[in-house]
Design an enzyme around this catalytic site. Structure first.
Site, PDB file in Angstrom:
ATOM      1  N   ASP A  13      -5.723 -12.272   8.492  1.00 46.29           N
ATOM      2  CA  ASP A  13      -5.263 -11.693   7.219  1.00 46.29           C
ATOM      3  C   ASP A  13      -3.978 -10.908   7.486  1.00 46.29           C
ATOM      4  O   ASP A  13      -3.671 -10.553   8.633  1.00 46.29           O
ATOM      5  CB  ASP A  13      -6.324 -10.754   6.629  1.00 46.29           C
ATOM      6  CG  ASP A  13      -5.882 -10.153   5.290  1.00 46.29           C
ATOM      7  OD1 ASP A  13      -5.405 -10.919   4.428  1.00 46.29           O
ATOM      8  OD2 ASP A  13      -5.970  -8.929   5.104  1.00 46.29           O
ATOM      9  N   SER A  14      -3.260 -10.627   6.412  1.00 42.04           N
ATOM     10  CA  SER A  14      -2.048  -9.816   6.554  1.00 42.04           C
ATOM     11  C   SER A  14      -2.392  -8.398   7.031  1.00 42.04           C
ATOM     12  O   SER A  14      -1.535  -7.709   7.572  1.00 42.04           O
ATOM     13  CB  SER A  14      -1.316  -9.738   5.210  1.00 42.04           C
ATOM     14  OG  SER A  14      -2.157  -9.121   4.253  1.00 42.04           O
ATOM     15  N   CYS A  76      -7.133 -14.703   3.608  1.00 43.55           N
ATOM     16  CA  CYS A  76      -6.049 -14.098   2.839  1.00 43.55           C
ATOM     17  C   CYS A  76      -5.644 -15.092   1.764  1.00 43.55           C
ATOM     18  O   CYS A  76      -5.300 -16.242   2.076  1.00 43.55           O
ATOM     19  CB  CYS A  76      -4.876 -13.823   3.788  1.00 43.55           C
ATOM     20  SG  CYS A  76      -3.397 -13.200   2.982  1.00 43.55           S
ATOM     21  N   GLU A 161      -4.061  -0.464   1.888  1.00 43.84           N
ATOM     22  CA  GLU A 161      -3.446  -0.329   3.219  1.00 43.84           C
ATOM     23  C   GLU A 161      -3.146   1.137   3.537  1.00 43.84           C
ATOM     24  O   GLU A 161      -3.119   1.538   4.690  1.00 43.84           O
ATOM     25  CB  GLU A 161      -2.162  -1.175   3.316  1.00 43.84           C
ATOM     26  CG  GLU A 161      -2.400  -2.682   3.388  1.00 43.84           C
ATOM     27  CD  GLU A 161      -2.922  -3.183   4.745  1.00 43.84           C
ATOM     28  OE1 GLU A 161      -2.456  -2.706   5.790  1.00 43.84           O
ATOM     29  OE2 GLU A 161      -3.828  -4.045   4.737  1.00 43.84           O
ATOM     30  N   CYS A 195      -7.999 -11.552  -3.925  1.00 43.88           N
ATOM     31  CA  CYS A 195      -7.258 -10.965  -2.810  1.00 43.88           C
ATOM     32  C   CYS A 195      -8.326 -10.286  -1.970  1.00 43.88           C
ATOM     33  O   CYS A 195      -9.150  -9.536  -2.498  1.00 43.88           O
ATOM     34  CB  CYS A 195      -6.235  -9.950  -3.306  1.00 43.88           C
ATOM     35  SG  CYS A 195      -5.503  -8.994  -1.948  1.00 43.88           S
ATOM     36  N   HIS A 197      -8.307  -7.931  -0.043  1.00 44.39           N
ATOM     37  CA  HIS A 197      -8.284  -6.464  -0.001  1.00 44.39           C
ATOM     38  C   HIS A 197      -9.091  -5.839  -1.149  1.00 44.39           C
ATOM     39  O   HIS A 197      -9.511  -4.690  -1.065  1.00 44.39           O
ATOM     40  CB  HIS A 197      -6.847  -5.941  -0.133  1.00 44.39           C
ATOM     41  CG  HIS A 197      -6.026  -6.022   1.113  1.00 44.39           C
ATOM     42  ND1 HIS A 197      -5.665  -7.202   1.685  1.00 44.39           N
ATOM     43  CD2 HIS A 197      -5.481  -5.045   1.881  1.00 44.39           C
ATOM     44  CE1 HIS A 197      -4.918  -6.954   2.765  1.00 44.39           C
ATOM     45  NE2 HIS A 197      -4.798  -5.658   2.897  1.00 44.39           N
TER      46      HIS A 197
HETATM   47  N1  DGL Z   1      -5.535  -9.921   1.701  1.00 41.05           N
HETATM   48  C1  DGL Z   1      -4.407 -10.638   1.196  1.00 41.05           C
HETATM   49  C2  DGL Z   1      -4.800 -11.589   0.084  1.00 41.05           C
HETATM   50  O1  DGL Z   1      -5.960 -11.975   0.028  1.00 41.05           O
HETATM   51  C3  DGL Z   1      -3.315  -9.774   0.918  1.00 41.05           C
HETATM   52  C4  DGL Z   1      -2.327  -9.470   0.709  1.00 41.05           C
HETATM   53  C5  DGL Z   1      -1.039  -8.860   0.985  1.00 41.05           C
HETATM   54  O2  DGL Z   1      -0.739  -8.699   2.167  1.00 41.05           O
HETATM   55  O3  DGL Z   1      -0.347  -8.605   0.014  1.00 41.05           O
HETATM   56  O4  DGL Z   1      -3.997 -11.994  -0.713  1.00 41.05           O
END
Ligand code: DGL
Length: 276
Positions: A13-14, A76, A161, A195, A197
Site C-alpha cells: 500500500d502507499s 491499495c 496518515e 480506499c 485507509h
Molecule cells: N490506501 C490507498 C487506497 O486504497 C490510498 C491512498 C493514497 O495514498 O492516497 O487508495
C-alpha cells in the site's frame, strides 16, 4: 520441473491503509507468511498522475519480488485503479511470467452487486480512484443495472496518515463528503469504502451515515477472494511460504511507522526502513 523456493505473500500500500487488508487476510489465512510494504515516504498516492502511480507501484512490486514473493496483493485502490492493469500487461509477461499481482477493486465489485437492494451504490475513494472510474467500469461489466456515484475524498487519507483519524478535526471533512454523496443520490443503500485507509475513519463515518445504509469495508472481501484464489491455483499456493509470521517494511522512519501501525494492527509492529 525445478521447484521454486516458496516466498512470503506480499501486501503493498502507499502507506498505512493496506494494514486494514492485511489484518483481515491474516485472520482468514493465518497459516501463511506475509511481507507488508508501505510507501509512507511518498504517500498519499491519491492525487498523483497515472504515470507516477504506475512507476511507484512497479518499484514496490519489483522490490517484493526481489525479496522472494511470488504473489503480491495491491492493498491499495489507487494503485489497483491506476497501475494494476499496466503491471499485469507490461511488467509481468516479460520479466516475471510466473508471478502474480492481484488488486482490490474486482473482488469488491463482485460482492457489491449481490448486496444492494435499491441498485444504487456509493463510493468513497481517493481522487485518483474516483476519477479513474474503475469501479464504474467494473460494475458496468458485472452488474450493469447498478448505478454508482463516485465521491472523491481528498482529505481523508491525509487525516489517517497524520494520525488524526479519531481527532476532533476529522469530523468536518468526514461529514462534508457524506452529505455530498447522499445529496447526489438519496437512493443509495450501500457505500463502499474504496480506499484501504478509510476503515480507520469508520467510527466517524458511521456517526454521519444513516443507519439503514450499509457501509462496506474491503478487508474481509479481499481476504475471502484471496482464499478462493489460492484454492483455485494450487501451483501458486505451493509457492506461498507457511509459518504465520509477518514482516513490515516502510519507506519512512521506522519509529513513526511502528507507533501508528501497532495501533492499527492491535499488536506490536517492528518495521525496517527501505529505499525504493
Ligand atoms: N490506501 C490507498 C487506497 O486504497 C490510498 C491512498 C493514497 O495514498 O492516497 O487508495
Amino acid at each position: 520441473m525445478s521447484k521454486e523456493k516458496p516466498g512470503k505473500i506480499g501486501v503493498f500500500d502507499s502507506g498505512y491503509g493496506g494494514l486494514t487488508i492485511l489484518k483481515e487476510i491474516r485472520k482468514r489465512l493465518p497459516e501463511y507468511e506475509y511481507l507488508y510494504l508501505g510507501d509512507n515516504a511518498r504517500a498519499p498516492y491519491g492525487n498523483r498522475s497515472f504515470d507516477i502511480v504506475f512507476d511507484f507501484t512497479r518499484e514496490a512490486v519489483e522490490e517484493l519480488f526481489a525479496r522472494g514473493c511470488h504473489l503480491v496483493i495491491l492493498a491499495c485502490n489507487t494503485a489497483s485503479a491506476k497501475a494494476l492493469r499496466s503491471v499485469q500487461q507490461q511488467v509481468l509477461p516479460e520479466k516475471y511470467p510466473d508471478r502474480r499481482v492481484l488488486g482490490v477493486i474486482r473482488p469488491t465489485v463482485e460482492i457489491l452487486g449481490t448486496i444492494t437492494d435499491t441498485r444504487h451504490v456509493g463510493l468513497f475513494a481517493t481522487p485518483g480512484t474516483a476519477n479513474s472510474h474503475s469501479y464504474r467500469m467494473e460494475l458496468e461489466k458485472m452488474w450493469p443495472d447498478v448505478r454508482i456515484t463516485e465521491m472523491a475524498c481528498p482529505m481523508w487519507v491525509p487525516l489517517v496518515e497524520a494520525g488524526e483519524a479519531d481527532g476532533p478535526g476529522a469530523d468536518y471533512f468526514v461529514r462534508k463528503y457524506i452529505d455530498q454523496l447522499l445529496e447526489n443520490d438519496p437512493e443509495i443503500d450501500t457505500i463502499v469504502l474504496g480506499c484501504t485507509h478509510y476503515p480507520l475513519l469508520l467510527p466517524k463515518i458511521r456517526q454521519y451515515v444513516r443507519e439503514d445504509i450499509r457501509i462496506l469495508p474491503q478487508g474481509g472481501i479481499v481476504a475471502e477472494s484471496l482464499a478462493d484464489y489460492l484454492q483455485r491455483h494450487p501451483e501458486m499456493e505451493e509457492k506461498c511460504l507457511k509459518g504465520g509470521g509477518v514482516e513490515f517494511l516502510t519507506t519512512e522512519n521506522e519509529d513513526k511507522f511502528d507507533s501508528l501501525a501497532s495501533l492499527f494492527m492491535e499488536e506490536e509492529v517492528h518495521s525496517h526502513r527501505i529505499i525504493l
